[in-house]
Design an enzyme around this catalytic site. Structure first.
Site, PDB file in Angstrom:
ATOM      1  N   GLU A 165       0.832  -1.163  -0.016  1.00  0.00           N
ATOM      2  CA  GLU A 165       0.193  -0.010  -0.002  1.00  0.00           C
ATOM      3  C   GLU A 165       0.975   1.266  -0.056  1.00  0.00           C
ATOM      4  O   GLU A 165       1.953   1.212   0.363  1.00  0.00           O
ATOM      5  CB  GLU A 165      -1.028   0.198   1.272  1.00  0.00           C
ATOM      6  N   GLY A 306       6.273   0.212   4.192  1.00  0.00           N
ATOM      7  CA  GLY A 306       5.356  -0.077   3.182  1.00  0.00           C
ATOM      8  C   GLY A 306       5.511  -0.507   1.963  1.00  0.00           C
ATOM      9  O   GLY A 306       6.462  -0.950   1.739  1.00  0.00           O
ATOM     10  N   GLU A 307       4.810  -0.189   1.063  1.00  0.00           N
ATOM     11  CA  GLU A 307       4.620  -0.435  -0.457  1.00  0.00           C
ATOM     12  C   GLU A 307       4.795  -2.075  -0.646  1.00  0.00           C
ATOM     13  O   GLU A 307       5.330  -2.542  -1.712  1.00  0.00           O
ATOM     14  CB  GLU A 307       6.230   0.042  -0.960  1.00  0.00           C
ATOM     15  N   GLY A 308       4.651  -2.961   0.292  1.00  0.00           N
ATOM     16  CA  GLY A 308       4.820  -4.426   0.241  1.00  0.00           C
ATOM     17  C   GLY A 308       6.397  -4.601   0.340  1.00  0.00           C
ATOM     18  O   GLY A 308       6.721  -5.855  -0.069  1.00  0.00           O
ATOM     19  N   SER A 309       7.101  -3.851   0.763  1.00  0.00           N
ATOM     20  CA  SER A 309       8.592  -4.170   0.857  1.00  0.00           C
ATOM     21  C   SER A 309       8.794  -5.557   1.797  1.00  0.00           C
ATOM     22  O   SER A 309       9.723  -6.427   1.316  1.00  0.00           O
ATOM     23  CB  SER A 309       9.247  -2.879   1.347  1.00  0.00           C
TER      24      SER A 309
END
Length: 340
Positions: A165, A306-309
């Site tokens: 996200e 975040g970012e799906g990291s």
């Protein structure tokens, strides 16, 4: 998968949650049987063995395999960001979506090195939801439609989905969701997010307090989601549900993605059994949430991007577990003596 046009929108979601299948017990047993014959002492690969079992149980594939993993990033905008709860302006939402597309973000590098697909879903980053301190984020129809949109992210034969996200202000929104679902005090659920100072943290606490006060004791998870959540949280919750129905294992990333998982959990405590939780976020409340959900994260690297990291890193571990189980020789195949 589509929602009907006759029932109330949330009724369709509730019916989908009720129809969630359980694990594939036959596939699980096949993996356990093969694992007992592999050229290693039983249990010597620890959690990697458990991951191989999890992957088979929730995909139905034996041996377990990961052929088309994908990180799905849902990007949204939040009116509450204008109340000084983040160290970054809302303009970053659109700029980061462009950065994802150009391949310049951290998640792009993690997906490249782990050979994982990446899709970014722009949930109207130019149109923030109303501030949850004053208004509901969504009405029922829009929330259900956003969940349905998230369900469509599985199109194309994806066999492992990683949640990601992006949205300035969404740690405030996630904290409000946790506070609404699990109670306590606003201070229990907030953290510094993108790096707010003490004054920003105080504004964040006040925003969460105001948002949850508007719930007026509401306990329905979907109502809490639509009133104090955000589009990315709704879409990820829909994706978690769809993945269960389509037998696609899920990797949950960090603090905000776990808010989506918490909504599903509150509807059905077994509704996250097909989910693997990647890491413990540096957001201090994340560990508390995972404990509440009964989940143990794979690692704690102090991440809070975040970012799906974190999910992308965990996907590399899942792929390794799959290859370990599938490719390793048995004692009989290798002519190696077994345990005496």
């Amino acid at each position: 998968m589509s929602l009907s046009e006759t029932a109330l929108p949330f009724d369709d979601i509730r019916n989908l949650v009720k129809s969630m299948p359980g694990p594939d017990e036959e596939a699980l047993q096949k993996v356990r049987d093969r694992d007992s014959q592999l050229t290693k002492p039983a249990g010597s690969l620890g959690r990697l063995e458990e991951i191989a079992e999890w992957l088979a149980a929730w995909s139905g594939n034996t041996p377990p395999k990961v052929s088309r993993p994908m990180v799905a990033i849902f990007a949204s905008a939040h009116g509450v960001a204008d109340e000084g709860v983040s160290a970054f302006p809302s303009a970053v939402n659109k700029q980061m979506v462009e950065n994802f597309a150009a391949g310049g973000a951290a998640i792009n590098q993690l997906c490249r090195v782990n050979d994982i697909g990446l899709k970014v879903f722009d949930l109207a980053v130019d149109m923030p939801t109303p501030s949850i301190t004053r208004e509901d984020a969504m009405d029922e129809a829009n929330c259900a439609a956003t969940m349905a949109y998230g369900m469509e992210a599985l199109a194309g034969g994806i066999d492992l989905i990683c949640l990601g996200e992006m949205g300035i202000g969404n740690t405030t929104v996630a904290a409000a969701v946790f506070h609404g679902l699990f109670g306590g005090e606003a201070s229990d659920w907030i953290g510094r997010g993108t790096g707010v100072d003490d004054d920003g943290l105080a504004r964040k606490r006040e925003a969460v307090e105001k948002a949850v006060a508007r719930l007026n004791g509401e306990t329905d998870p979907l109502e809490i989601l639509r009133k104090v959540g955000g589009r990315e949280i709704a879409a990820m919750a829909g994706l978690i549900i769809a993945a269960r129905l389509q037998r696609v294992p899920v990797i949950v990333d960090g603090f905000v993605t776990t808010a989506a998982a918490a909504v599903v959990y509150a509807m059905n405590p077994s509704g996250l059994d097909h989910c693997l939780f990647a890491h413990v976020s540096a957001e201090h409340a994340h560990g508390r949430v995972l404990e509440r959900l009964g989940k143990d994260a794979l690692f704690d690297f102090g991440m809070r991007l975040g970012e799906g990291s974190g999910a992308a890193l965990a996907a590399g571990v899942v792929k390794a577990a799959s290859e370990m189980h599938s490719g390793m020789a048995t004692f009989a195949d290798a002519g190696v003596s077994g345990k005496s």
